[in-house]
Design a protein around this motif. Structure first.
Motif, short mmCIF file in Angstrom:
data_model
loop_
_atom_site.label_atom_id
_atom_site.label_comp_id
_atom_site.label_asym_id
_atom_site.label_seq_id
_atom_site.Cartn_x
_atom_site.Cartn_y
_atom_site.Cartn_z
N UNK A 135 21.34 -8.47 -3.12
CA UNK A 135 20.38 -7.69 -3.58
C UNK A 135 19.53 -7.83 -2.30
N UNK A 136 19.35 -5.97 -1.78
CA UNK A 136 18.08 -6.02 -0.73
C UNK A 136 16.34 -6.10 -1.77
N UNK A 137 15.52 -6.91 -1.30
CA UNK A 137 13.76 -6.66 -1.14
C UNK A 137 13.36 -6.14 -0.54
N UNK A 138 12.24 -5.26 -0.57
CA UNK A 138 11.31 -4.66 -0.67
C UNK A 138 10.07 -5.06 -0.35
N UNK A 139 9.41 -5.57 0.66
CA UNK A 139 7.99 -6.42 0.28
C UNK A 139 7.41 -5.80 1.26
N UNK A 140 5.86 -5.30 1.09
CA UNK A 140 4.40 -5.86 0.95
C UNK A 140 4.45 -6.49 1.75
N UNK A 141 4.30 -6.79 3.35
CA UNK A 141 3.93 -7.33 4.09
C UNK A 141 2.26 -7.99 3.97
N UNK A 142 1.32 -6.34 4.20
CA UNK A 142 -0.09 -7.21 3.94
C UNK A 142 -0.42 -7.45 2.41
N UNK A 143 0.18 -7.07 1.18
CA UNK A 143 -0.45 -7.96 -0.03
C UNK A 143 0.64 -8.72 -0.42
N UNK A 144 1.67 -8.86 0.77
CA UNK A 144 2.69 -9.90 -0.08
C UNK A 144 3.24 -10.01 -1.35
N UNK A 145 4.00 -8.43 -1.83
CA UNK A 145 4.36 -8.50 -2.98
C UNK A 145 5.81 -7.42 -3.00
N UNK A 146 6.08 -7.95 -4.43
CA UNK A 146 7.72 -6.79 -3.69
C UNK A 146 7.59 -5.85 -4.42
N UNK A 147 8.49 -4.59 -3.66
CA UNK A 147 7.99 -3.14 -4.21
C UNK A 147 8.60 -2.87 -4.77
N UNK A 148 10.50 -3.02 -3.83
CA UNK A 148 11.30 -2.47 -4.34
C UNK A 148 12.68 -3.61 -4.47
N UNK A 149 13.61 -2.92 -5.23
CA UNK A 149 15.51 -3.75 -5.16
C UNK A 149 16.14 -2.61 -4.74
N UNK A 150 16.98 -2.88 -4.33
CA UNK A 150 18.46 -2.45 -3.82
C UNK A 150 19.53 -3.32 -4.37
#
Length: 268
Positions: free
Chosen positions: A175-190
């Protein structure tokens, strides 16, 4: 290049691919390369425990950074080009002054470093580790900002890429996983039914405008998703030759891909 343990720089023309420069001086294999934003300097990190910085004009060594006690996995310039951040199998991240060649700060981490990235403003050092964790540190104070488990099973994170406040992690669970650097949370999974991450050092990337992400598969294809997570397409390179790294041309017109066998491919 394993033959002479140097860096080859090729012309960007898709049909000729003429070699423009050959930069040497390493005593072991090259693990990563990166340009400064001005393109006046080019660095290579190496299994010889060093980071070597070259002038792209003279093709001569500008400085050599030594201090790691094991293979340097990754190094990159800060956005303003004045510093370099490196990560190593010795469980350390180091921040260097480019001109003086001096180590400014060392951050000890619990596991070997798999990859290193910087936030867009250069204020956050981000590291991926062999235990599947991503860690974030304040580049000025070296204080720990966040530590995240990418998957519950601790899958290896093979690479990191940054675009604005977004962090793209390539994960060995394919998988690829997209995180928000400022909120330290995952946004999307590819993910895709045919997509398999083929190596422990596979590298994915964003398009120059940040609207698309792409990754190379074990089957030799390049997979594209919209940033929102919708699969777009797959383009075959060399069948059954795992794609290990990708780099999007700044104009957005082509993508360069490296295969596990060592072939460099350019797709328009």
């Amino acid at each position: 290049n394993a033959e002479y343990m140097g860096i080859c720089v090729y012309g960007a023309h898709p049909t000729t691919g003429d070699r423009a420069q050959r930069l040497t001086g390493f005593s072991a294999s090259i693990t990563s390369v990166a340009y400064s934003q001005s393109h006046e300097l080019l660095l290579g990190s190496s299994a010889d425990k060093s980071v070597r910085v070259f002038s792209t004009r003279s093709e001569r060594t500008h400085t050599v950074l030594t201090g790691h006690s094991s293979k340097v996995i990754r190094a990159l310039f800060s956005p303003n080009g004045s510093q370099i951040v490196s990560g190593s199998n010795d469980r350390a991240l180091k921040i260097w002054d480019v001109e003086r060649g001096a180590c400014l700060k060392t951050v000890s981490v619990p596991k070997s470093v798999q990859d290193v990235a910087l936030s867009a403003d250069g204020n956050i050092v981000i590291s991926a580790h062999v235990n599947g964790k991503i860690m974030m540190f304040d580049a000025r104070t070296t204080d720990l900002i966040a530590a995240m488990d990418v998957t519950d099973a601790g899958h290896l994170v093979t690479s990191l890429a940054v675009c604005g406040d977004a962090l793209l992690a390539t994960v060995r669970d394919s998988t690829l996983r997209l995180f928000d650097v400022r909120m330290h949370s995952q946004m999307t999974e590819y993910k895709h039914s045919s997509f398999v991450v083929g190596t422990n050092f596979s590298r994915s990337c964003f398009s120059p405008d940040g609207t698309t992400v792409c990754a190379g598969g074990a089957d030799g294809a390049i997979y594209f998703w919209s940033r929102l997570g919708v699969f777009d397409s797959a383009v075959m390179g060399v069948r059954d030759q795992a794609i290990t790294g990708l780099c999007w041309r700044p104009t957005g017109r082509s993508v360069a891909a490296m295969t596990k066998r060592g072939d460099l491919l350019v797709f328009e």
